[in-house]
Scaffold this motif. Structure first.
Motif, short mmCIF file in Angstrom:
data_model
loop_
_atom_site.label_atom_id
_atom_site.label_comp_id
_atom_site.label_asym_id
_atom_site.label_seq_id
_atom_site.Cartn_x
_atom_site.Cartn_y
_atom_site.Cartn_z
N THR A 136 -7.15 -21.69 -7.19
CA THR A 136 -5.65 -21.21 -7.26
C THR A 136 -5.28 -19.89 -7.13
O THR A 136 -4.52 -19.34 -6.45
CB THR A 136 -4.96 -21.89 -8.45
OG1 THR A 136 -5.27 -23.24 -8.60
CG2 THR A 136 -3.54 -21.59 -8.61
N LEU A 137 -5.97 -18.80 -7.94
CA LEU A 137 -5.95 -17.56 -7.79
C LEU A 137 -6.28 -16.94 -6.61
O LEU A 137 -5.62 -15.83 -6.09
CB LEU A 137 -6.83 -16.69 -8.95
CG LEU A 137 -6.26 -16.96 -10.56
CD1 LEU A 137 -7.09 -16.40 -11.60
CD2 LEU A 137 -4.97 -16.51 -10.57
N ILE A 145 -0.50 -12.95 -2.71
CA ILE A 145 1.01 -12.93 -2.66
C ILE A 145 1.71 -12.48 -4.06
O ILE A 145 2.65 -11.59 -4.08
CB ILE A 145 1.47 -14.35 -2.55
CG1 ILE A 145 1.11 -14.89 -1.03
CG2 ILE A 145 3.21 -14.64 -2.61
CD1 ILE A 145 1.37 -16.19 -0.86
N PHE A 146 1.10 -13.11 -5.37
CA PHE A 146 1.60 -12.63 -6.47
C PHE A 146 1.36 -10.91 -6.70
O PHE A 146 2.46 -10.06 -6.95
CB PHE A 146 0.72 -13.26 -7.50
CG PHE A 146 0.95 -12.66 -8.99
CD1 PHE A 146 2.33 -12.85 -9.54
CD2 PHE A 146 0.20 -11.77 -9.66
CE1 PHE A 146 2.61 -12.36 -10.75
CE2 PHE A 146 0.47 -11.19 -10.85
CZ PHE A 146 1.80 -11.74 -11.45
N LEU A 147 0.46 -10.36 -6.20
CA LEU A 147 -0.09 -9.07 -6.34
C LEU A 147 1.03 -8.28 -5.46
O LEU A 147 1.26 -7.15 -5.74
CB LEU A 147 -1.55 -8.85 -6.35
CG LEU A 147 -2.55 -9.03 -7.49
CD1 LEU A 147 -3.81 -8.91 -6.98
CD2 LEU A 147 -1.95 -8.34 -8.61
N ARG A 184 4.76 -4.17 -5.19
CA ARG A 184 5.89 -3.69 -4.26
C ARG A 184 7.02 -3.37 -5.26
O ARG A 184 7.64 -2.23 -5.15
CB ARG A 184 6.38 -4.96 -3.53
CG ARG A 184 7.48 -4.25 -2.50
CD ARG A 184 7.78 -5.34 -1.48
NE ARG A 184 7.41 -6.72 -1.89
CZ ARG A 184 7.74 -7.70 -1.09
NH1 ARG A 184 7.85 -7.72 -0.08
NH2 ARG A 184 7.14 -8.91 -1.56
N GLY A 185 7.42 -4.16 -6.45
CA GLY A 185 8.35 -3.86 -7.32
C GLY A 185 7.91 -2.58 -8.01
O GLY A 185 8.92 -1.79 -8.32
N THR A 186 6.92 -2.39 -8.57
CA THR A 186 6.44 -1.13 -9.29
C THR A 186 6.56 -0.10 -8.39
O THR A 186 6.79 0.97 -8.82
CB THR A 186 5.01 -1.43 -9.82
OG1 THR A 186 4.91 -2.69 -10.50
CG2 THR A 186 4.38 -0.27 -10.60
N ARG A 187 6.17 -0.01 -7.07
CA ARG A 187 5.93 0.99 -6.11
C ARG A 187 7.46 1.37 -5.95
O ARG A 187 7.91 2.71 -6.06
CB ARG A 187 5.33 0.75 -4.82
CG ARG A 187 3.82 0.57 -5.00
CD ARG A 187 3.38 0.39 -3.51
NE ARG A 187 2.17 -0.04 -3.83
CZ ARG A 187 1.38 -0.51 -3.09
NH1 ARG A 187 1.91 -1.21 -2.03
NH2 ARG A 187 -0.12 -0.94 -3.21
N ASN A 188 8.55 0.51 -6.01
CA ASN A 188 10.05 0.81 -5.62
C ASN A 188 10.57 1.62 -7.06
O ASN A 188 11.38 2.45 -6.77
CB ASN A 188 10.75 -0.26 -5.24
CG ASN A 188 10.31 -0.82 -3.83
OD1 ASN A 188 9.92 -0.11 -3.08
ND2 ASN A 188 10.56 -2.10 -3.66
#
Length: 66
Positions: free
Chosen positions: A44-45, A51-53, A58-62
């Motif tokens: 599963t991981l 996709i999760f990472l 992407r949210g952290t970089r923005n």
């Protein structure tokens, strides 16, 4: 060490017609379930981890950009 104990106890069942101890049965069930869960989590991981990472990073970089 534990695996050696379980295997030796399991193999001793077939000698002299002795019955298997309930503890050994519990260990064998625990071993099968834990290996199955480990394989399932790993698959599963490996499928969904990228996709999760990418979403998280992407949210952290923005948020770090001015």
């Amino acid at each position: 060490m534990l695996l050696q104990f379980v295997l030796s106890a399991f193999l001793n069942v077939f000698k002299k017609g002795r019955r298997m101890d309930r503890t050994v049965i519990a260990y064998v069930i625990y071993l099968v379930v834990s290996i199955g869960l480990t394989v399932w989590v790993a698959r599963t991981l490996s499928r969904n981890g990228r996709i999760f990472l990418s979403d998280v990073l992407r949210g952290t970089r923005n948020s770090r950009r001015p």
